[in-house]
Design a protein around this motif. Sequence first.
Motif, short mmCIF file in Angstrom:
data_model
loop_
_atom_site.label_atom_id
_atom_site.label_comp_id
_atom_site.label_asym_id
_atom_site.label_seq_id
_atom_site.Cartn_x
_atom_site.Cartn_y
_atom_site.Cartn_z
N PHE A 158 39.26 32.18 43.44
CA PHE A 158 39.24 33.48 43.71
C PHE A 158 39.55 35.03 43.04
O PHE A 158 39.43 34.01 41.63
N ALA A 159 38.49 35.77 42.61
CA ALA A 159 38.52 36.85 41.31
C ALA A 159 39.20 38.21 41.72
O ALA A 159 39.03 38.72 42.29
N THR A 160 40.44 38.16 41.22
CA THR A 160 40.78 39.79 40.98
C THR A 160 39.49 40.23 40.18
O THR A 160 39.59 40.69 39.41
N ILE A 161 39.17 41.68 40.85
CA ILE A 161 37.86 42.53 39.83
C ILE A 161 38.06 44.00 40.78
O ILE A 161 38.62 43.94 42.27
N GLY A 162 38.73 44.39 39.41
CA GLY A 162 38.85 46.01 39.78
C GLY A 162 40.44 46.06 40.85
O GLY A 162 41.12 44.92 40.62
N ASN A 163 40.70 46.65 42.12
CA ASN A 163 41.57 46.46 42.49
C ASN A 163 41.69 45.89 44.02
O ASN A 163 42.16 45.74 45.34
N GLY A 164 40.36 45.15 44.00
CA GLY A 164 39.65 43.64 44.94
C GLY A 164 40.19 42.55 45.05
O GLY A 164 40.23 42.62 43.52
N ILE A 165 39.50 41.91 45.49
CA ILE A 165 39.10 40.10 45.35
C ILE A 165 38.30 39.36 45.57
O ILE A 165 37.21 40.20 46.85
N SER A 166 37.54 38.96 44.74
CA SER A 166 35.80 38.53 45.64
C SER A 166 37.10 37.20 45.83
O SER A 166 37.16 36.21 45.30
N LEU A 167 36.42 37.05 47.61
CA LEU A 167 37.27 35.54 47.68
C LEU A 167 36.11 34.70 47.39
O LEU A 167 35.18 34.40 48.60
N ASN A 168 36.26 33.43 46.77
CA ASN A 168 34.46 33.15 47.27
C ASN A 168 34.37 31.96 47.53
O ASN A 168 35.30 31.15 48.19
#
Length: 402
Positions: A158-168
């Motif tokens: 997963f990646a923390t981007i802005g105040n959200g996450i990309s749960l890959n």
Amino acid sequence: MVKSEIGRLKKVLIHRPGLEIERLTPDLLDRLLFDDIPYLEVARKEHDYFAGILKDNGVEVEYLEDLTAEAIAEPGVREKFIEQFLDEAGLLDEYRREAVKSWLSKYNNKELIVNLMSGIKKTEIDNLVDRSLADRVNTDYPFILDPMPNLYFTRDPFATIGNGISLNHMKTETRNRETIFAEYIFNFHPDYKDADIPRWFSRYDKKSLEGGDQLVLSSEVLALGISQRTEPAAIEQFASEILRSDQSFNRVLALQIPPRRAFMHLDTVFTMVDFDKFTIHAEIEGPLVVYSLTLDGEGQLQISKEKSTLSELLKTYLGLESVELIRCAGGDLIDGGREQWNDGSNTLAIAPGEVVVYTRNYVTNRLLEEKGIKLHKMPSSELSRGRGGPRCMSMPLVREKI
Ligand SMILES: NC(=[NH2+])NCCC[C@H](N)C(=O)O
């Protein structure tokens, strides 16, 4: 909150290598994405050295195994996690399933998570009986649950981007299993479950997107790698989601890199080390195909092929007067090939102009220092056998704004 690659790192998620890297066997190396079998004791010392650099520089270090154990402490969650974990591991045989659950029942939550990460050998399950011909034929396969040796590369699931996450959704089965841990942390952990954290991508999507291909170049511009692991359609979907959100991002640059194992993710050949300085591996430079993904006035996704060089694109979209691309080992074919293979381009910035690197990449390190970059050097003889560097081994949870 993460809106850059270089803002002072305040909180990071890592995973201390466990038995999962020593349970690799020669026959498993290819499928489990390793090039050799690390020596766990030394790999742990190297990783502890990495954690020490972070802690000594004011970074709050969270461990994947701890956060997940805390997440499943919520009532009913442990049972739900175990059932889902076994489903996703493909352990569907009821007899074996019950045998594993019975074996797991004696462990506390932390021990449970560590055991599942390590993989479970058939010989560990008391009184496991080979009842059928199929059981007996498979006796040469030692695991009832495969080890998960890539977990210390917390950059990717997963990646923390802005105040959200990309749960890959990961390209390979072995790594896609890893995404369950972030799912439970962000859905059930007391620090995150009620934080209304947007999801920019779903682990249940079928298109692959991995965190090593996701760079936060600024509060407005993201760089994604079209790579061996990340598909264009996944980038398009991710871009549609985040560009339409209330975040400040208004452009995704998609960089097409050769789909090779050595360049498995964009961050193996390109990372940001300062406001206007980047590491790059000469073999991907050119001509590098770059697409811009933006929204038009009606909120429709626009895709255009860029004509400028990467330097020019970075100057234009990051508003820089100049850009320094610091080539891995100066672009030398031999030294550069060796040091890129050992993640010489894969730096982790803990502040603008201050990065963690592997000591072994001494040619690239010297060039970084000549450009005024402050280095924190760490040993990696055993960690490198998994083909990842300091950026791969870390997922920033909080960075200061720049
Ligand atoms: N962000 C990265 N470059 N991660 C490196 C991951 C290495 C891992 N063995 C794999 O093949 O997936």
